[in-house]
Design an enzyme around this catalytic site. Structure first.
Site, mmCIF file in Angstrom:
data_model
loop_
_atom_site.group_PDB
_atom_site.id
_atom_site.type_symbol
_atom_site.label_atom_id
_atom_site.label_comp_id
_atom_site.label_asym_id
_atom_site.label_seq_id
_atom_site.Cartn_x
_atom_site.Cartn_y
_atom_site.Cartn_z
ATOM 1 C CB CYS A 1 -0.891 0.050 1.247
ATOM 2 S SG CYS A 1 -1.995 -1.358 1.457
ATOM 3 C CG ASP B 1 15.454 37.334 -14.242
ATOM 4 O OD1 ASP B 1 15.306 37.080 -15.449
ATOM 5 O OD2 ASP B 1 14.542 37.765 -13.511
#
Length: 502
Positions: free
Chosen positions: A34, A452
Site C-alpha cells: 500500500c 535576472d
C-alpha cells in the site's frame, strides 16, 4: 527513508499523503502493498515491512492494494532533485527507455555497463531496471485497460509487453485481477481513492482515441505562476490556453500527441490524444515533468520559510512549482530566441520557426497546428532568414548543430554540471541562459538566476541584496531549492506569467 522503520510506521498510522511515493508498505499477513495514506485500518507494526519502490514490492511477491492503488503514487521527489546515475536511470525508465532500447540502451545512455546499472539500482530501489520497467508497464497497462476500449492484445503491446502471456501474467500478479476483470471493475467506477492522496484515478474519456486521467501531486500546489507562465509564453500553433486548459502538441518516439492539462483542487486533469498508444508512458512522464508534479512542496517551503524575507511570500501562496518543459532541446532553442527581448517578441520568433520548419498536425478540438521543429529539422535553416541580430543567429545555429549531431545532449539523462559546461562553452551563452535552461529544461531544483532583472527588482523590493554576487551569497541558505525561490520572487511582480488566464 524506507529504512527508518519507526518513521514509516508513524506515517502509515497518520495516513500522511506527503509520504506517498517516498516508500511503500508491504503487509506480511495479507501479501498486499500500500501507499502510506491507504484509507484502510493500518496493520500492526510487526506485520509491516517497507520498500523503496513499487517494483521492489512486486519483486518480493506482494500485490497492489485495490483501495489505494500504490503503483500510481506521485513519483518520489528524490529522483527529480538529484543528477547522479541512479536518479538519471530512474527518469529514463519512467520515460520508457528500457521498453524501447532495453537495458543495454539504458546503460549506454548513462555511460555505464548494464551490470553497474543493475547493481546501483538494486542498492537504492531494491529492484533492477527490468523490474522497474515491468512495474511501469503494469501501470501503463492499467490506464489503457480502464480508460480505453482497445482490444487487450493492443493494450499489451502499447504498454510495452513483448507478449500477450507476459501481459496477462503481470496484470494478474500485480493487481490480483485478470485484464478483463480490471476493465469491468474500472467501468463500475472502482477507481480507488483519487485526489491528492496520489492515485492516478481515471476520468472517462468522451471521445474515442482520447485518454483522460488524473495526474496526482503532493499538496499544496499553487497553479497561478505554473500555468500562467506556460500560457503567457505559449508559442502559437504549438501551445495555447483554451477553456481553462493549457494545451500543446507533443513529439513522441512512435508518433505525436496533443495534451490538455487543467488545474483542479486535488489533481491535474490530463486529456491525451495520441497517434500511437505506445507513447502513453512517455507522454505522462513528460506532462508530470512539465508541471513539476513530483516535487515535495512541504520540504521546499519549510526551507524557504527559514528566511524571514521569504516567509510572507511562501505563506501567501505555498506550493509553487517550477514550470518546466516536455522537450529540453525545444526549450534551449526558445531560451536563445528569448535573449534580451520581450515575451511577445520571443513568441513571435518561435512561431516563425514553427511555421517554417515544424511538422503540421491536425487538432479537431482547438487551434494547434504544428509540432515544434526538432534540432535535425532546424540544422539546415538559413541564418539569413532569421530576423535576429547576427550574433544571436550564430548562437542559435551553433546550438542547433550541437543538438542535432549529439555533441550536446539535454534531457532526463543529462548530467547537470556537464551540461552547464557544454552550454557555457557555446558562443552567446551567458550565465542567465545556462541557468534558465538548467532550471526549466534539465530540472535542476537549485538552478539560480541572480542576474535576472525581475529577480533583482523583487529582491530589492523585499530588502534582499540586489547585486548578483550579494544575492547569490544570501541565497546559499535557500539551497538546494533556489529554483523555487526564483518562482516566489518572480511572483511579486504584476506580470502575465503570474496569473491564470481568464
Amino acid at each position: 527513508m524506507y529504512t527508518d522503520t519507526e518513521r514509516c510506521v508513524r506515517a502509515v498510522r497518520s495516513k500522511d499523503a506527503r509520504f506517498d511515493g517516498w516508500f511503500f508498505t508491504a503487509v506480511l499477513t495479507t501479501g498486499i502493498y500500500c501507499r502510506p495514506s491507504c484509507p484502510v485500518v493500518p496493520p500492526k507494526a510487526e506485520n509491516m515491512t517497507f520498500y523503496p519502490s513499487a517494483a521492489a514490492c512486486q519483486q518480493a511477491g506482494f500485490r497492489a492494494c485495490k483501495r489505494c492503488r500504490p503503483d500510481t503514487s506521485p513519483g518520489s521527489p528524490e529522483w527529480n532533485a538529484r543528477a547522479d546515475t541512479v536518479a538519471r536511470a530512474v527518469r529514463l525508465i519512467q520515460d520508457g527507455v528500457v521498453d524501447r532500447e532495453g537495458v543495454p540502451g539504458l546503460a549506454g545512455r548513462l555511460g555505464y555497463s548494464a551490470r553497474q546499472i543493475e547493481r546501483q539500482l538494486l542498492a537504492e530501489l531494491g529492484a533492477g531496471p527490468l523490474a522497474l520497467a515491468r512495474a511501469q508497464r503494469a501501470q501503463t497497462a492499467r490506464l489503457l485497460i480502464e480508460t480505453t476500449g482497445l482490444p487487450m492484445a493492443d493494450v499489451a503491446f502499447a504498454a510495452g509487453f513483448s507478449s500477450i502471456r507476459a501481459f496477462n501474467d503481470t496484470v494478474r500478479e500485480v493487481f490480483a485481477l485478470s485484464p478483463s476483470e480490471l476493465r469491468a471493475r474500472g467501468h463500475r467506477g472502482g477507481r480507488g481513492t483519487g485526489g491528492t492522496g496520489g492515485t492516478g484515478g481515471t476520468e472517462p474519456a468522451a471521445t474515442p482515441g482520447v485518454i483522460s486521467l488524473r495526474l496526482p501531486f503532493r499538496a499544496p500546489l499553487t497553479p497561478d505562476n505554473l500555468f500562467g507562465h506556460l500560457a503567457a509564453t505559449a508559442v502559437p500553433g504549438v501551445e495555447e490556453w483554451r477553456d481553462g486548459a493549457y494545451r500543446r502538441t507533443l513529439s513522441l518516439p512512435y508518433g505525436h500527441g496533443i495534451v490538455a492539462l487543467t488545474p483542479r483542487p486535488d489533481h491535474i486533469a490530463c486529456r491525451l490524444s495520441l497517434t500511437d498508444p505506445r507513447d502513453l508512458t512517455l507522454a505522462i512522464s513528460s506532462c508530470r515533468r512539465l508541471l513539476d508534479l513530483d516535487a515535495d512542496p512541504v520540504a521546499v517551503d519549510e526551507q524557504l520559510r527559514a528566511d524571514p524575507q521569504l516567509t510572507p511570500l511562501v505563506d501567501k501562496a505555498p506550493g509553487r512549482r517550477v514550470p518546466r518543459t516536455v522537450d529540453a532541446a525545444e526549450f534551449a532553442v526558445r531560451a536563445v530566441l528569448g535573449q534580451q527581448v520581450s515575451t511577445a517578441a520571443a513568441r513571435t520568433h518561435a512561431a516563425r520557426l514553427v511555421t517554417a520548419h515544424g511538422e503540421p498536425v491536425e487538432d479537431p478540438e482547438g487551434g494547434l497546428t504544428h509540432l515544434f521543429p526538432a534540432p535535425e529539422a532546424l540544422a539546415a535553416l538559413d541564418p539569413e532568414a532569421l530576423a535576429l541580430p547576427r550574433s544571436r543567429r550564430t548562437t542559435l545555429t551553433t546550438l542547433v548543430a550541437a543538438l542535432a549531431d549529439g555533441t550536446l545532449r539535454l534531457g532526463p539523462d543529462s548530467d547537470w554540471d556537464r551540461a552547464r559546461e557544454q552550454l557555457i562553452a557555446l558562443p552567446g551563452f551567458g550565465p542567465w541562459t545556462v541557468e534558465v535552461i538548467a532550471m526549466r529544461a534539465l530540472g535542476d531544483p537549485d538552478a539560480f538566476l541572480p542576474t535576472d532583472l525581475g529577480m533583482r527588482r523583487a529582491a530589492a523590493g523585499l530588502g534582499l541584496p540586489s547585486t548578483p554576487a550579494a544575492l547569490t551569497a544570501r541565497a546559499a541558505a535557500w539551497r538546494p531549492w533556489r529554483a523555487y525561490a526564483v518562482q516566489y520572487l518572480w511572483a511579486t511582480e504584476d506580470h502575465a506569467i503570474n496569473h491564470l488566464p481568464v
